[in-house]
Design a protein around this motif. Structure first.
Motif, PDB file in Angstrom:
ATOM      1  N   GLN A   1      65.549  34.809  56.187  1.00 55.56           N
ATOM      2  CA  GLN A   1      64.741  34.181  55.139  1.00 55.56           C
ATOM      3  C   GLN A   1      65.032  34.828  53.781  1.00 55.56           C
ATOM      4  OE1 GLN A   1      60.838  34.594  56.879  1.00 55.56           O
ATOM      5  NE2 GLN A   1      60.924  32.555  57.802  1.00 55.56           N
TER       6      GLN A   1
ATOM      7  N   ARG B   1      66.351  31.150  60.571  1.00 48.72           N
ATOM      8  CA  ARG B   1      65.138  31.236  59.749  1.00 48.72           C
ATOM      9  C   ARG B   1      63.945  30.550  60.391  1.00 48.72           C
ATOM     10  NH1 ARG B   1      68.788  28.987  56.269  1.00 48.72           N
ATOM     11  NH2 ARG B   1      67.466  27.177  55.970  1.00 48.72           N
TER      12      ARG B   1
ATOM     13  N   GLN C   1      62.422  40.478  62.936  1.00 48.10           N
ATOM     14  CA  GLN C   1      63.195  41.157  61.900  1.00 48.10           C
ATOM     15  C   GLN C   1      64.405  40.313  61.496  1.00 48.10           C
ATOM     16  OE1 GLN C   1      64.866  44.965  62.959  1.00 48.10           O
ATOM     17  NE2 GLN C   1      65.190  45.520  60.827  1.00 48.10           N
TER      18      GLN C   1
ATOM     19  N   GLN D   1      64.662  37.097  61.708  1.00 45.58           N
ATOM     20  CA  GLN D   1      64.139  35.944  60.966  1.00 45.58           C
ATOM     21  C   GLN D   1      63.845  36.340  59.520  1.00 45.58           C
ATOM     22  OE1 GLN D   1      60.069  34.958  61.640  1.00 45.58           O
ATOM     23  NE2 GLN D   1      60.401  32.776  61.277  1.00 45.58           N
ATOM     24  N   ALA D   2      63.192  37.491  59.320  1.00 48.36           N
ATOM     25  CA  ALA D   2      62.854  37.950  57.973  1.00 48.36           C
ATOM     26  C   ALA D   2      64.113  38.182  57.136  1.00 48.36           C
ATOM     27  CB  ALA D   2      62.014  39.228  58.041  1.00 48.36           C
TER      28      ALA D   2
END
Length: 112
Positions: free
Chosen positions: A58, A32, A52, A54-55
């Motif tokens: 999250q 994240r 992508q 990371q998103a």
């Protein structure tokens, strides 16, 4: 007629689930983290993949936080003697519903 709720068993299961979610949260912390955009070492597509990823990490974390809040609310209802009772209408929540979702706060009628 519903069977009486085994408070200790429910509490233990809720706490175990909460710990597992918190452990997952800790493990996924790196995924994240902010993605550095170093154009020298990573190509454009790799950066897009990293963003992508990371998103998605999250979004998973947000869902874990919501679930942990639901578990904490269920533990509070358990302490107060309101576990298994719909917070909307006050009717008992079906045993099968609680088996499927230990943190259920609403009966099936109020949840839909």
């Amino acid at each position: 007629m519903t069977m009486p709720i085994d408070d200790k068993s429910v509490r233990d299961r809720l706490l175990k689930l909460k710990r597992e979610l918190e452990d997952l949260s800790e493990i996924s912390q790196e995924a994240r983290a902010t993605v550095t955009l170093d154009q020298q070492s990573v190509g454009r597509l790799s950066r897009m993949d990293a963003l992508q990823g990371q998103a998605m990490a999250q979004a998973s974390e947000r869902q874990r936080r919501v679930t942990i809040q639901r578990i904490e609310a269920a533990l509070k209802r358990l302490e107060e003697g309101d576990y298994g009772v719909c917070v909307e209408c006050g009717e008992e929540i079906a045993e099968k519903r609680l088996e499927a979702d230990l943190a259920a706060a609403f009966c099936i009628r109020c949840a839909s």
